[in-house]
Design a protein around this motif. Structure first.
Motif, PDB file in Angstrom:
ATOM      1  N   HIS A   1      65.105  56.583  47.658  1.00  0.00           N
ATOM      2  CA  HIS A   1      64.224  56.552  48.826  1.00  0.00           C
ATOM      3  C   HIS A   1      64.135  57.915  49.497  1.00  0.00           C
ATOM      4  CE1 HIS A   1      64.953  52.114  48.827  1.00  0.00           C
ATOM      5  NE2 HIS A   1      66.169  52.485  48.472  1.00  0.00           N
ATOM      6  N   SER A   2      63.076  58.068  50.263  1.00  0.00           N
ATOM      7  CA  SER A   2      62.982  59.236  51.144  1.00  0.00           C
ATOM      8  C   SER A   2      63.551  58.848  52.502  1.00  0.00           C
ATOM      9  CB  SER A   2      61.520  59.667  51.294  1.00  0.00           C
ATOM     10  OG  SER A   2      61.285  60.162  52.599  1.00  0.00           O
TER      11      SER A   2
ATOM     12  N   GLU B   1      67.731  52.280  43.426  1.00  0.00           N
ATOM     13  CA  GLU B   1      66.466  52.670  44.067  1.00  0.00           C
ATOM     14  C   GLU B   1      66.657  53.992  44.784  1.00  0.00           C
ATOM     15  OE1 GLU B   1      64.761  49.731  46.685  1.00  0.00           O
ATOM     16  OE2 GLU B   1      65.429  48.121  45.339  1.00  0.00           O
TER      17      GLU B   1
ATOM     18  N   HIS C   1      71.476  52.173  46.153  1.00  0.00           N
ATOM     19  CA  HIS C   1      70.403  52.927  46.817  1.00  0.00           C
ATOM     20  C   HIS C   1      70.830  54.367  47.032  1.00  0.00           C
ATOM     21  CE1 HIS C   1      68.091  49.318  47.848  1.00  0.00           C
ATOM     22  NE2 HIS C   1      69.276  48.739  48.065  1.00  0.00           N
TER      23      HIS C   1
ATOM     24  N   ASP D   1      60.819  58.581  55.192  1.00  0.00           N
ATOM     25  CA  ASP D   1      59.997  57.377  55.009  1.00  0.00           C
ATOM     26  C   ASP D   1      60.749  56.132  55.475  1.00  0.00           C
ATOM     27  OD1 ASP D   1      58.122  59.021  53.964  1.00  0.00           O
ATOM     28  OD2 ASP D   1      58.304  58.317  51.883  1.00  0.00           O
ATOM     29  N   LEU D   2      62.032  56.101  55.152  1.00  0.00           N
ATOM     30  CA  LEU D   2      62.826  54.922  55.550  1.00  0.00           C
ATOM     31  C   LEU D   2      62.929  54.802  57.064  1.00  0.00           C
ATOM     32  CD1 LEU D   2      66.059  54.475  53.397  1.00  0.00           C
ATOM     33  CD2 LEU D   2      64.030  53.024  53.449  1.00  0.00           C
TER      34      LEU D   2
ATOM     35  N   ILE E   1      69.396  57.747  49.133  1.00  0.00           N
ATOM     36  CA  ILE E   1      68.412  58.173  50.137  1.00  0.00           C
ATOM     37  C   ILE E   1      68.447  59.693  50.183  1.00  0.00           C
ATOM     38  CG2 ILE E   1      67.732  57.995  52.555  1.00  0.00           C
ATOM     39  CD1 ILE E   1      69.460  55.446  52.760  1.00  0.00           C
TER      40      ILE E   1
ATOM     41  N   LEU F   1      67.949  47.812  53.766  1.00  0.00           N
ATOM     42  CA  LEU F   1      68.351  47.933  52.357  1.00  0.00           C
ATOM     43  C   LEU F   1      69.452  46.933  52.007  1.00  0.00           C
ATOM     44  CD1 LEU F   1      68.484  51.813  51.876  1.00  0.00           C
ATOM     45  CD2 LEU F   1      66.592  50.255  51.386  1.00  0.00           C
TER      46      LEU F   1
END
Ligand SMILES: Nc1ncnc2c1ncn2[C@@H]1O[C@H](COP(=O)(O)OP(=O)(O)OP(=O)(O)O)[C@@H](O)[C@H]1O
Ligand SMILES: Nc1ncnc2c1ncn2[C@@H]1O[C@H](COP(=O)(O)OP(=O)(O)OP(=O)(O)O)[C@@H](O)[C@H]1O
Ligand SMILES: [Mg+2]
Ligand SMILES: [Mg+2]
Lengths: 541, 541
Positions: B155-156, B153, B136, B159-160, B138, B58
């Motif tokens: 995020h999961s 952004e 970001h 997933d990351l 998360i 990221l």
């Protein structure tokens, strides 16, 4: 991004300031054979301040070296506190070395002042005239007679301390500056010098006081048998200062009888010494029982702890032994054999007999004979290399640079590491017996022989062999009245060892020679064998 | 003279490398209400490596701040390990502050990334649009829905982490660089930021593991109730990593019932929380007993431990309570109330109820109202100032410079120091009641009221008084079904206090307001009084 934390150096001066005030009531007891000498840590602190003033008075400035030639006693502790805290460098000389070696080491370190115990004046007298940098000798614990050399002033410790102030304004010091120096034991060759920093001694003291370290705490009484001239008495004096533990110092009464008396009378909770000392104590207790029940930890290190020693101590006296590994080069605490809480039975026993777990601050790796790293699988063997904030990165004067490898110390010790960080040493690199392309661990062989009930001590060295390169020679000390011969001992080993490992050469000796700090002196054993002094039994005959 | 020691920085990276390998079998348990989530430290280490790769992905570089907005759980621990070890700065946001305060703090620290627990998305949603530096977010432990802001952004976490490598080459870092940031609780005013260094966190971890500290060791299981967003959960996660202790993390199940269940089921040996938590647990255990016998130490700090709390816990459940004092500014361990081994009876009790002994690394001094030093005689009172390698020397951004005094931190805490280093706080400087030229300690008054069997909790604040300047107002929470009135409570106090100290103003409340970390919130109590919300009984009437 810089942190917002205060920039406070780690220093011995802070330990002295703290320990001698907050823990001023801790007890410092020096054994005398008769009534022990007793002082509080507060009193020792005041005398350390006087000593610092006295040393300044003699012109000790900057980082000059002040050496000690002393037993473990109150005055030696005063030097431990005063010298580093005033910004000078404490150099502990090994009183058991040959005069030539002492002179070599004192010159090498450029010692300016030496504090000598009065009882050691006869030992120090032949050294003094050879010293090139020493300007002052201070005799503690007695009259300063019997010492003379050109350009050297001889003083009485008590006279020097008299009329000095009881406090000293300990200066702030860069934590990476040297606080103390110590030379290795000379087991494998000439002693090499290490200079500890204020930082390393402070961090090491914290480690000693960690519950998974030696767990030294306020309320403990620590019997420091391990000499203060040998790897800083394993860091115990500074650790005690950090948390206010009391100290029992044996002075010159290191024989098994006085040690047993000391334990019974002073009731230490922790005691630390090399295996030979504990071995002697065990024999003593068997001959004349004493109460040793005050001990919650008997720390053994400096050489491998024979399993038979640990077992006898624990089974007969209920005293738990803790095995530790270290080197002068590692301040010295390198590993400590507290088994994982979940281990039980024989697994637990094996953990306890290992050299112990490396703590977070001592990284270890193993390097194989080909220079490649060896996995930490508990089986593969290599030379141990270590790295950490209290591990030396060079020898003083730059000697033996090949002992350092990309910032790591090559220990000269050979063994394995388990995935959970336990070290199991099989030998010193110099003592391994290389026979027919295979290795025999001299330490394992010694332990196996010592497991025989007739054997008091056993030391193994390699002897040259035309066919196999090297073969083991076992030097055995029998217990009083025992009579086992080489064939019987070999038979005993045959139950646990492969045939090719069984030694054919045996010698029976009255005593295993010991180094200056009580380790098996294999250098001497080898040279006695080379000169034909040993009577060797060859069981093949 | 420079020492010969290796120059090895103290770093979180080394702790991560060591702890997650050597102690890979330590257990990290997260409570869920149902079946706990279980992982080994080795697994957490692998996931921390994945997280570090994800953060690099990221764009997190250099010393950028990665914030957390999480409960005490496995994912929060993964951030604890990954962020400092990769060289970035971990910033633990307090999830219980008002959205304005969270936004102020995150902006102040210039957070770049925030890791948010899925269950806290509703709390974080109103904060996010106000953040100016975050790029970001998360979301851990659930789906990343419900969060949006321009230029950010979302995020999961899982997933990351997927498909990232299980190892990370943790860089070598200057030990004085920032590793983590934390803001104070805001008990007395706006939260102020502190940036811990790798050095300070490492040294603090050693202190936590010292036998005279919290004595955390391999084999311990530590229930860290104290939030990971509050003064680094008192350093317990890093200490556990250093020695391989297991952790039980309560996630959002901080109510007395689940805590009691957790203790019974997971059998922690050490647990740490503020007094209000232990108070609640005690009430819970009385209503529905559980087995808490696994605990060998219950650590209480963050606010003064009422004597009645310590006594009830120990008498009814045989669980020893250890009182500690600290501040966000002191990493936080400042002192620890292990009594001297030689103290017994009421003296021992008094030592245990004190705020504890300052260790060697935390120097303390007391400054009187006139700015002059106050003697450490156990009686004279002054503001405590502290100095040491894990004490902050400034606030992040340079706020409140008047809190620093010649390199010492002014704690805002008022009390005495004994010659043997024990701290006894009587109050916060802001909470002392100044009446007719004399001082009344609000804490002592609270403890005296709480000793009455009908009283569950009591908080004391100063109220303006035309004649005496200030007089105490006591806010009382009665136990269920209890009915004691102000005259009776005043009568009860009269037995132990001087007449002029006896409070005339009382108010009975359903609950004492608490700060974000469970301390008595006297700011709120004062403002409720000022706005006339409290019904005050005047016993003079
Ligand atoms: N528990 C132990 N088990 C086995 N060996 C040990 C143990 N503790 C220490 N040793 C040995 O002692 C060594 C360190 O000892 P020390 O620093 O006193 O000097 P030395 O190695 O005996 O002497 P020199 O280096 O001068 O030859 C270690 O390298 C190791 O070989
Ligand atoms: N054992 C204790 N006894 C009494 N007070 C304590 C104890 N432990 C901590 N404290 C109080 O908590 C303070 C530190 O708490 P913390 O760092 O969480 O922030 P705070 O002082 O509550 O909030 P702020 O500084 O933002 O007003 C100490 O200064 C002290 O007043
Ligand atoms: Mg050596
Ligand atoms: Mg505060």
């Amino acid at each position: 991004m810089r942190s917002t934390m205060q920039d406070v150096p780690l220093s011995v001066g802070d330990l002295v300031r703290y320990g001698t005030s907050v823990h001023s009531r801790a007890r410092i007891t020096t054994w005398t054979g008769g009534e022990p000498r007793r002082a509080t840590l507060g009193e020792v602190g005041a005398r350390a301040a006087r000593l610092a003033h006295a040393l300044r008075g003699l012109g000790v400035a900057g980082d000059e070296r002040v050496a000690t030639f002393q037993w473990n006693n109150q005055e030696h502790l005063e030097a431990y506190l005063a010298v580093p805290a005033m910004g000078a460098v404490l150099h502990t000389l090994n009183i058991r070395l040959h005069a030539d070696q002492v002179a070599y080491i004192a010159d090498h370190a450029e010692d300016r002042v030496v504090i000598v115990d009065a009882s050691l004046v006869p030992v120090f007298a032949p050294v003094l005239p050879r010293l090139r940098t020493v300007r002052h000798v201070i005799v503690a614990g007695g009259e300063p007679g019997g010492l003379a050399a050109e350009g050297v002033e001889v003083h009485s410790y008590e006279d020097l301390l008299a009329q000095r102030p009881d406090t000293f304004d300990w200066p702030e010091i860069d934590e990476r500056d040297a606080a103390a120096m110590c030379y290795t034991s000379g087991t494998t060759g000439a002693p090499k010098g290490v200079a500890y920093s204020h930082r390393s001694m402070y961090l090491h003291s914290m480690q000693v006081c960690m519950t998974d370290g030696m767990a030294v705490a306020q309320g403990d009484t620590v019997l420091a048998v391990v000499p203060m001239f040998h790897a800083m008495s394993w860091g115990l004096p500074f650790a005690a200062l950090m948390v206010g533990a009391s100290l029992v110092l044996p002075d010159r009464f290191l024989q098994p009888g006085p040690l047993a008396d000391m334990i019974q009378a002073e009731r230490p909770t922790i005691a630390a010494a090399v295996p030979t000392i504990w071995h002697g104590l065990l024999e003593e207790l068997e001959a004349a029982p004493r109460d040793v029940s005050s001990l919650h930890s008997v720390i053994v290190g400096g050489a491998a702890c024979p399993p038979s020693l640990m077992e006898r101590f624990e089974e007969r006296y209920g005293v738990p032994m803790l095995h530790a590994w270290g080197m002068t080069e590692t301040s010295p605490l390198g590993s400590f054999a507290r088994p994982p809480a979940e281990a039980a039975g024989s697994e637990r026993r094996a953990y306890r007999l290992s050299q112990g777990r490396l703590p977070a601050s001592v990284r270890g790796r193993l390097i194989g004979p080909d220079g490649a790293p060896v996995p930490h699988d508990g089986a593969s063997v290599g030379e141990l290399e270590v790295r950490g904030p209290w591990v030396t990165g060079s020898y003083y004067g730059g000697e033996d640079p090949e002992k350092f490898h990309d910032g790591w110390l090559r220990t000269g010790d050979v063994g394995s590491l388990t995935p959970d960080g336990f070290l199991r040493l099989t030998d010193r690199a110099k003592d391994v017996i290389k026979t027919g392309g295979e290795w025999i661990s001299s330490v394992e062989l010694e332990n196996s022989v010592m497991a025989h009930p007739d054997v008091a001590e056993a030391a193994v060295v390699a002897v040259a062999d035309p066919k196999w390169d090297e073969r083991p020679l076992v030097a055995v000390v029998l217990r009083d009245g025992a009579a086992a011969g080489a064939p019987e001992l070999r038979e005993f080993l045959a139950e646990k060892m492969a045939r090719w490992q069984l030694p054919e050469f045996w010698t029976f000796v009255a005593e295993v020679p010991k180094t200056s700090v009580g380790k098996f002196d294999k250098k001497t054993l080898r040279s006695r064998h080379a000169s034909g002094e040993l009577e060797v039994v060859d069981t093949r005959e």
